[in-house]
Design an enzyme around this catalytic site. Structure first.
Site, PDB file in Angstrom:
ATOM      1  N   GLU A  22      -1.766 -14.024  16.852  1.00 37.47           N
ATOM      2  CA  GLU A  22      -1.001 -15.221  17.204  1.00 37.47           C
ATOM      3  C   GLU A  22      -0.573 -15.116  18.660  1.00 37.47           C
ATOM      4  OE1 GLU A  22       2.200 -15.923  14.512  1.00 37.47           O
ATOM      5  OE2 GLU A  22       0.960 -15.703  12.717  1.00 37.47           O
ATOM      6  N   GLN A  34       1.947 -11.875  17.703  1.00 40.87           N
ATOM      7  CA  GLN A  34       1.738 -11.011  16.535  1.00 40.87           C
ATOM      8  C   GLN A  34       0.263 -10.677  16.407  1.00 40.87           C
ATOM      9  OE1 GLN A  34       3.795 -11.460  12.454  1.00 40.87           O
ATOM     10  NE2 GLN A  34       1.843 -12.446  12.121  1.00 40.87           N
ATOM     11  N   ARG A  36      -2.290  -8.636  13.407  1.00 41.14           N
ATOM     12  CA  ARG A  36      -2.379  -7.908  12.134  1.00 41.14           C
ATOM     13  C   ARG A  36      -3.824  -7.944  11.643  1.00 41.14           C
ATOM     14  NH1 ARG A  36       1.192 -12.535   9.125  1.00 41.14           N
ATOM     15  NH2 ARG A  36      -0.356 -14.203   9.212  1.00 41.14           N
ATOM     16  N   HIS A 558      -6.205  -2.488 -20.120  1.00 37.16           N
ATOM     17  CA  HIS A 558      -5.111  -1.631 -20.583  1.00 37.16           C
ATOM     18  C   HIS A 558      -3.830  -2.374 -20.922  1.00 37.16           C
ATOM     19  CE1 HIS A 558      -1.345   0.500 -19.653  1.00 37.16           C
ATOM     20  NE2 HIS A 558      -1.816   1.320 -20.558  1.00 37.16           N
TER      21      HIS A 558
END
Length: 600
Positions: A22, A34, A36, A558
């Site tokens: 960003e 940012q 990531r 499970h």
């Protein structure tokens, strides 16, 4: 734009993976807000250039976490279904199901099996198969379904088991497997070096044969057959769904539910000693038992915990990955479950709990048979159902044993291999014993044989592991990188409800407890567990909860099986449940129809 591209490339080079960046522009100057990893961009397995379809093994095994290389090696050793058609990508394993889907027969069998494990996977593949032009491009060859599994050899033993209907058949088979494990453990203790690796390699081949032998599989086949028969017939004749959920409560020889009851006994010993309870809230693995012995009641709790670990210490979350720390290595991992049981379950004994479930199953059986007898031809119907219920309760507990047995062997392998790792550490070939987890089995063997290691391999794989941890594996993807998604039929589902697969009947309201790791569990009375997935290690927590919601799973996985046997309403396969449901919210779980309502 060229300047922005240059900045982006520098950032990706720094983090060593594709980035979601960003940015903003102010007076001709770029500012990075940012950065990531792109978690939606999943790596594709290497292929030969032909169109291929890959199915996530992690979703069928209820373990979608990233797996270290040594763990991948051992899963490959025991891969019954996919055989050589098993590929790794992003630190997870995927089955190449292209050949099966290209074959009408293979496709039918595969889709039937997938549906029991993950409904969204089945739905996504069904939609993909409607693209006829794509299906025509799939390569032809020997698929996993067509491989020699020996399935035909299971049929006659299964019929004999059904006709005999004797609990001793299950008990004899468990004793036989336990003797084999004990014998293997005695032999492996004498081995080291290359001999050890060769022994493990051959023993995993033997284990694979044992697990798929007619003696084991006949019990699985019979259990599946009678479960389906009872549910279908009772729904047809009486209009009631999922009666096996109650009829299979408190059956004999179920090592997974027995484990839950056993840890409840540990909690009952512990609850008597306030000093021990206080210590457990900040206990460390390093001096766990030594510190306990210094406290009032510590000796009694030590005996109880050690007794539990003696039988179940090889288990842990994500246990199919041999590199995961076992309870015997990290006993504090059990503390949250023990404390949750103390907080939310009244003092009782496993015997009381088991007997309560047995009586509930018996009452349900009596009710069903009584209602059937009132129908036309009811005596005959009741007689057939009675026989099926008897067979069900005799054999259904065994379905949890095969995994328990190979996880038990995994721990024996691991302990032997860690001795070799400590030798490598002493010779300064590795920096810490866990470094060997980043080597595949044959690479580990070669290092032990030659005493040579290019440590940059381990460094690179550690970096890759950190990236892979942040990725979300798809259920199905193609060799072109297309993610195949499925969806549920929302008809007759309340507006705003979250849809999943109903696996354990009943409706319950309670407080949602969103738990991503077992060691973070903090369950109180009336709480409903909401998590990504469960495996047998989560079973002891089921004693404390009132309902279950998972993001991954199907009718025979499970969490589904154990919720039925404990009588807990459950819905699995709820996409993004841990994000859409907030911890502490009040929710209603409809385990009969398969949806969750957020009440506030």
């Amino acid at each position: 734009m060229l300047q922005l591209e240059s900045i982006g490339r520098k950032i990706e080079a720094y983090f060593r993976c594709s980035q979601d960046i960003e940015w903003c522009l102010d007076e001709d100057e770029f500012y990075i807000v940012q950065s990531r990893p792109i978690t939606t961009l999943y790596p594709i397995p290497e292929s030969d250039g032909k169109n291929r379809i890959y199915m996530s093994m992690g979703h069928t095994q209820m373990m979608t976490d990233v797996i270290k290389p040594l763990g991948i090696s051992f899963i490959r050793f025991l891969s019954f279904w996919f055989g050589e058609n098993l590929e790794d990508a992003g630190g997870r394993l995927f089955g190449d199901i292209s050949y099966d889907l290209a074959s009408p027969i293979g496709r039918k069998i595969l889709m039937s099996n997938i549906g029991k494990a993950d409904a969204l996977m089945e739905n996504g593949l069904s939609n993909l198969m409607k693209r006829k032009d794509f299906v025509k491009t799939l390569p032809r060859g020997k698929g996993s379904i067509n491989s020699d599994t020996g399935a035909l050899s299971w049929i006659i033993p299964a019929i004999k088991t059904y006709l005999k209907n004797d609990l001793s058949v299950v008990e004899d088979q468990i004793r036989y497997n336990e003797r084999m494990i004990s014998d293997m453990e005695q032999r492996i203790e004498k081995l080291s070096g290359d001999e050890l690796f060769e022994f493990i390699l051959q023993d995993t081949k033997k284990l694979k044969t044992v697990l798929t032998s007619p003696e084991n599989m006949k019990l699985m086949v019979v259990g599946g057959f009678v479960s389906n028969w009872i549910n279908k017939k009772v729904e047809k004749w009486l209009g009631e769904k999922g009666v096996v959920d109650i009829l299979s409560k408190s059956v004999e020889n179920n090592v997974t539910t027995e484990m839950g009851f056993a840890l409840l006994d540990v909690a009952d010993v512990t609850r008597q000693y306030p000093a021990v309870i206080e210590y457990l809230r900040h206990a460390s693995d390093e001096n766990f038992f030594d510190d306990l012995l210094k406290l009032e009641g510590g000796k009694a709790v030590c005996i109880a915990v050690k007794g539990f670990l003696e039988k179940y210490g090889m288990r842990c979350p994500g246990e199919i990955d041999i590199t995961k720390p076992r309870w015997s290595e990290k006993p504090t991992a059990l503390v949250p479950v023990i404390l949750s049981n103390i907080k939310s379950v009244e003092q009782t004994t496993s015997t009381d709990k088991f007997e309560q479930g047995r009586l509930e199953a018996l009452a349900k059986e009596h009710e069903i048979l009584s209602r059937l007898k009132q129908l036309p031809g009811g005596k005959g119907k009741a007689k057939k159902v009675k026989k099926m219920i008897d067979v069900l309760r005799n054999v259904i507990g065994f379905r949890e044993y095969p995994k328990y047995s190979f996880i038990k062997r995994f721990q024996i392998y691991k302990e032997a291999l860690m001795k070799e790792a400590h030798i490598l550490l002493k010779k300064e070939l590795i920096k810490e014993v866990e470094d060997v987890y980043y080597l595949f089995f044959d690479e580990f063997r070669e290092v032990v044989r030659t005493h040579k290691l290019d440590y940059s391999i381990i460094d690179k794989r550690k970096e890759d592991y950190e990236v892979y941890e942040k990725l979300t594996p798809p259920r199905v993807m193609t060799s072109e990188g297309e993610i195949i998604s499925g969806q549920y039929n929302a008809d007759n589902i309340p507006k705003g409800a979250l849809i999943g697969v109903p696996v354990s009947s009943g409706i319950v309201e309670g407080t949602a407890r969103v738990v991503l790791k077992l060691e973070d569990a903090n369950i109180g009375e009336g709480d409903i567990l909401v998590t990504s997935f469960t495996d047998p290690s989560w079973t002891p927590l089921f004693v404390s909860i009132k309902g279950l919601v998972t993001e991954v799973g199907g009718l025979m996985t499970h969490g589904a099986v154990v919720t039925r046997e404990y009588g807990i309403p459950g819905v699995v396969g709820v996409e993004n449940a841990t994000k859409l449901i907030k911890d502490g919210q009040r929710i209603r779980v409809n385990g009969t129809e398969g949806y969750i309502e957020i009440l506030g």
